[in-house]
Write a protein that holds these residues in place. Sequence first.
Motif, mmCIF file in Angstrom:
data_model
loop_
_atom_site.group_PDB
_atom_site.id
_atom_site.type_symbol
_atom_site.label_atom_id
_atom_site.label_comp_id
_atom_site.label_asym_id
_atom_site.label_seq_id
_atom_site.Cartn_x
_atom_site.Cartn_y
_atom_site.Cartn_z
ATOM 1 N N ALA A 1 -10.266 16.602 7.470
ATOM 2 C CA ALA A 1 -9.123 16.068 8.212
ATOM 3 C C ALA A 1 -8.277 17.192 8.802
ATOM 4 C CB ALA A 1 -8.275 15.180 7.306
ATOM 5 N N GLU A 2 -8.020 18.222 8.014
ATOM 6 C CA GLU A 2 -7.171 19.312 8.490
ATOM 7 C C GLU A 2 -7.838 20.097 9.620
ATOM 8 O OE1 GLU A 2 -6.263 21.388 4.839
ATOM 9 O OE2 GLU A 2 -4.343 20.324 4.653
ATOM 10 N N GLN A 3 -9.144 20.086 9.662
ATOM 11 C CA GLN A 3 -9.866 20.778 10.722
ATOM 12 C C GLN A 3 -9.925 19.957 12.009
ATOM 13 O OE1 GLN A 3 -13.892 21.767 9.683
ATOM 14 N NE2 GLN A 3 -14.309 22.840 11.593
ATOM 15 N N ASN A 4 -9.960 18.624 11.880
ATOM 16 C CA ASN A 4 -10.260 17.777 13.036
ATOM 17 C C ASN A 4 -9.139 16.855 13.501
ATOM 18 O OD1 ASN A 4 -13.245 18.259 13.615
ATOM 19 N ND2 ASN A 4 -13.286 17.879 11.413
ATOM 20 N N ALA A 5 -8.185 16.536 12.643
ATOM 21 C CA ALA A 5 -7.201 15.505 12.973
ATOM 22 C C ALA A 5 -6.165 16.003 13.972
ATOM 23 C CB ALA A 5 -6.521 15.005 11.718
ATOM 24 N N ARG A 6 -5.764 15.100 14.858
ATOM 25 C CA ARG A 6 -4.741 15.390 15.869
ATOM 26 C C ARG A 6 -3.380 14.817 15.482
ATOM 27 N NH1 ARG A 6 -8.144 16.529 20.598
ATOM 28 N NH2 ARG A 6 -10.235 15.711 20.187
ATOM 29 N N VAL A 7 -3.344 13.916 14.488
ATOM 30 C CA VAL A 7 -2.104 13.402 13.921
ATOM 31 C C VAL A 7 -2.188 13.574 12.408
ATOM 32 C CG1 VAL A 7 -1.849 11.722 15.799
ATOM 33 C CG2 VAL A 7 -2.884 11.001 13.628
ATOM 34 N N ASP A 8 -1.104 13.311 11.707
ATOM 35 C CA ASP A 8 -1.088 13.497 10.265
ATOM 36 C C ASP A 8 -1.931 12.438 9.560
ATOM 37 O OD1 ASP A 8 0.482 15.697 10.617
ATOM 38 O OD2 ASP A 8 2.357 14.771 9.929
ATOM 39 N N VAL A 9 -2.450 12.805 8.387
ATOM 40 C CA VAL A 9 -3.401 11.955 7.680
ATOM 41 C C VAL A 9 -3.056 11.895 6.194
ATOM 42 C CG1 VAL A 9 -5.825 11.654 7.018
ATOM 43 C CG2 VAL A 9 -5.262 12.538 9.297
ATOM 44 N N ALA A 10 -2.991 10.688 5.664
ATOM 45 C CA ALA A 10 -2.957 10.458 4.219
ATOM 46 C C ALA A 10 -4.263 9.761 3.853
ATOM 47 C CB ALA A 10 -1.754 9.605 3.829
ATOM 48 N N LEU A 11 -4.649 9.844 2.591
ATOM 49 C CA LEU A 11 -5.960 9.358 2.190
ATOM 50 C C LEU A 11 -5.904 8.436 0.980
ATOM 51 C CD1 LEU A 11 -8.046 12.666 2.434
ATOM 52 C CD2 LEU A 11 -7.945 10.817 4.122
ATOM 53 N N TYR A 12 -6.598 7.304 1.090
ATOM 54 C CA TYR A 12 -6.910 6.473 -0.068
ATOM 55 C C TYR A 12 -8.060 7.130 -0.837
ATOM 56 C CZ TYR A 12 -4.610 1.842 0.678
ATOM 57 O OH TYR A 12 -3.736 0.784 0.766
ATOM 58 N N ALA A 13 -8.120 6.858 -2.127
ATOM 59 C CA ALA A 13 -9.277 7.184 -2.960
ATOM 60 C C ALA A 13 -9.786 5.887 -3.577
ATOM 61 C CB ALA A 13 -8.894 8.179 -4.046
ATOM 62 N N THR A 14 -10.937 5.948 -4.228
ATOM 63 C CA THR A 14 -11.461 4.791 -4.949
ATOM 64 C C THR A 14 -12.173 5.273 -6.206
ATOM 65 O OG1 THR A 14 -12.688 2.727 -4.711
ATOM 66 C CG2 THR A 14 -13.673 4.681 -3.710
ATOM 67 N N ILE A 15 -12.865 4.371 -6.891
ATOM 68 C CA ILE A 15 -13.606 4.737 -8.094
ATOM 69 C C ILE A 15 -15.071 4.337 -7.947
ATOM 70 C CG2 ILE A 15 -11.554 4.413 -9.546
ATOM 71 C CD1 ILE A 15 -13.161 1.846 -10.625
ATOM 72 N N ALA A 16 -15.918 5.001 -8.699
ATOM 73 C CA ALA A 16 -17.287 4.537 -8.883
ATOM 74 C C ALA A 16 -17.279 3.567 -10.057
ATOM 75 C CB ALA A 16 -18.214 5.711 -9.175
ATOM 76 N N PRO A 17 -17.792 2.342 -9.885
ATOM 77 C CA PRO A 17 -17.694 1.343 -10.961
ATOM 78 C C PRO A 17 -18.216 1.842 -12.306
ATOM 79 C CG PRO A 17 -18.495 0.322 -8.950
ATOM 80 C CD PRO A 17 -18.446 1.788 -8.684
ATOM 81 N N GLU A 18 -19.285 2.626 -12.279
ATOM 82 C CA GLU A 18 -19.863 3.089 -13.533
ATOM 83 C C GLU A 18 -18.987 4.116 -14.251
ATOM 84 O OE1 GLU A 18 -21.676 5.575 -10.158
ATOM 85 O OE2 GLU A 18 -21.096 3.482 -10.526
ATOM 86 N N GLU A 19 -18.033 4.735 -13.521
ATOM 87 C CA GLU A 19 -17.134 5.714 -14.136
ATOM 88 C C GLU A 19 -15.808 5.110 -14.574
ATOM 89 O OE1 GLU A 19 -18.287 10.061 -12.408
ATOM 90 O OE2 GLU A 19 -16.797 8.922 -11.287
ATOM 91 N N LYS B 1 -8.067 2.225 -3.369
ATOM 92 C CA LYS B 1 -8.599 1.035 -2.696
ATOM 93 C C LYS B 1 -9.744 0.450 -3.513
ATOM 94 C CE LYS B 1 -9.676 -1.927 0.564
ATOM 95 N NZ LYS B 1 -10.472 -1.532 1.722
ATOM 96 N N PHE B 2 -9.731 -0.877 -3.643
ATOM 97 C CA PHE B 2 -10.761 -1.607 -4.368
ATOM 98 C C PHE B 2 -11.154 -2.832 -3.552
ATOM 99 C CE2 PHE B 2 -7.713 0.173 -7.476
ATOM 100 C CZ PHE B 2 -8.534 1.110 -8.083
ATOM 101 N N SER B 3 -12.170 -3.524 -4.044
ATOM 102 C CA SER B 3 -12.567 -4.785 -3.419
ATOM 103 C C SER B 3 -12.976 -5.788 -4.482
ATOM 104 C CB SER B 3 -13.732 -4.567 -2.448
ATOM 105 O OG SER B 3 -14.102 -5.793 -1.843
ATOM 106 N N THR B 4 -12.546 -7.021 -4.297
ATOM 107 C CA THR B 4 -13.003 -8.111 -5.167
ATOM 108 C C THR B 4 -14.322 -8.692 -4.672
ATOM 109 O OG1 THR B 4 -11.637 -9.659 -3.896
ATOM 110 C CG2 THR B 4 -10.674 -8.740 -5.917
ATOM 111 N N PHE B 5 -14.803 -8.166 -3.530
ATOM 112 C CA PHE B 5 -16.069 -8.629 -2.952
ATOM 113 C C PHE B 5 -17.015 -7.450 -2.791
ATOM 114 C CE2 PHE B 5 -18.711 -9.223 0.893
ATOM 115 C CZ PHE B 5 -19.469 -10.306 0.462
ATOM 116 N N GLY B 6 -18.279 -7.638 -3.085
ATOM 117 C CA GLY B 6 -19.256 -6.577 -2.985
ATOM 118 C C GLY B 6 -19.898 -6.507 -1.611
#
Length: 453
Positions: free
Chosen positions: A112-130, A147-152
């Motif tokens: 993002a810092e190399q390519n973005a033209r505006v400011d960027v914040a980021l969501y993260a998620t989890i691996a279900p097995e972890e 970020k999560f999902s109740t739908f696969g």
Amino acid sequence: MKLYDILIQGNIVTRDEIIHDGYVAVSGETIAAVGRGELPQAQKIYDERGSFVMPGGIDSQVHSRSQKDREGFAWSTRSAASGGITTIVDMPYDDGNMICNGEQFRAKIANAEQNARVDVALYATIAPEEGTLRIKELVEAGAAGFKFSTFGTDPKRFPRIPSYLLFECFREIGKYQLVAGVHNENDEAVNYFVDKVKKSGLTDWTAHALSRPRITETLAMAEIYELAAETGCRGHVVHCSVGRGYEMCAAYRSQNADTTVEACIHYLILNHEEHGPKLKGLGKINPPIRPKAEVEAIWKHLQKGNVTVVSTDHVSWSLDRKSDPDMLKNASGAPGLEVLYPLLLTGCKQHDVSLVKAASVIAENPARLFNLHDRKGVLEVGKDADISIFRESPYEYNPRKSGNNISDWSPYEGMTLDFKLSKSFLRGELICDDGLVLSRQGNGRFLKPVLGK
């Protein structure tokens, strides 16, 4: 008298009012004064009288890297800059690389810092097995939310997180006062209705809405909000297409649960009856575009303050992934960064909603949602000088005309927009001037949330 770097004249949209024939003064990267009356001195004056000077927009839901080797931050943030969006919050479901540990997260920051033209914040998620194992390291790396999902959607890239694991994640995330954003579709119900539609043999544009009726959405929202109420975590529904969902959010808030809800711009602009048969696969979005009655219900909730933020859920699929005659085989989602702000302002004008309200749902509230409000979200002394100026100048939208979009299609093509971006500034720097994007790759900064405020 103090000499400011920049002075912008116009109708200044603050969190409380519109200051007609007012000004915003900028020193360095921050707002130094907001007012009316006698103009202070400045090295550069932008006379935008008659136009609306708005806070730079924050798009709470962007998928810059959902299709490998296609858009990326260079293009998504170019579209953002051309539409008055000065910050994007990018989703963690990158093609071939779900962002679920510190190493992946830091690599995405570097990209993002190399390519973005505006400011960027980021969501993260989890691996279900972890499970919750990596949440702390992702918080330390600078995640603005989870970020999560109740739908696969996809077991590897976009997996379903079951209720018991969502509960544990909410409980852990609540310790850090970050938001847990959830894709709200009940897995069991959606799979049942999709299978039912397939067995019927229906493949035309109506198939998608039938495969995801309203109840698939509200069942998931009940789960999400109950988890928030039980754990004390900030529970956020990332898109709601039905009026009932906004009522549910408000009801939980009245019971002191920290619940919020997002209205993607397509749920405010597009409807099933009018746009479904025209757009076909281009209009396939999860949850689906709903009937006109739901669109008007959401506008009423926005007026009442029941809509927390308005976003795009932007994704620039290549056209071949949106043009299958079998509706259910098309990819879900659509681009919208360039027109999010103009569409919202146009809709507000049509529904007699104040531009002060528009500023809250596209700037101030997103800044608070992601703990960026110490520097973003309002035209106020001490905040970053992120400023977008719109003039009332109707035009017909063509996604190919500006040259600022990687996609040559849009569900909004041909619509008349009443507001046109004149200029946008990022931290005091002019990044777009009458459609010409001036911001270079690398101008954008990664935004780490400030916790505990």
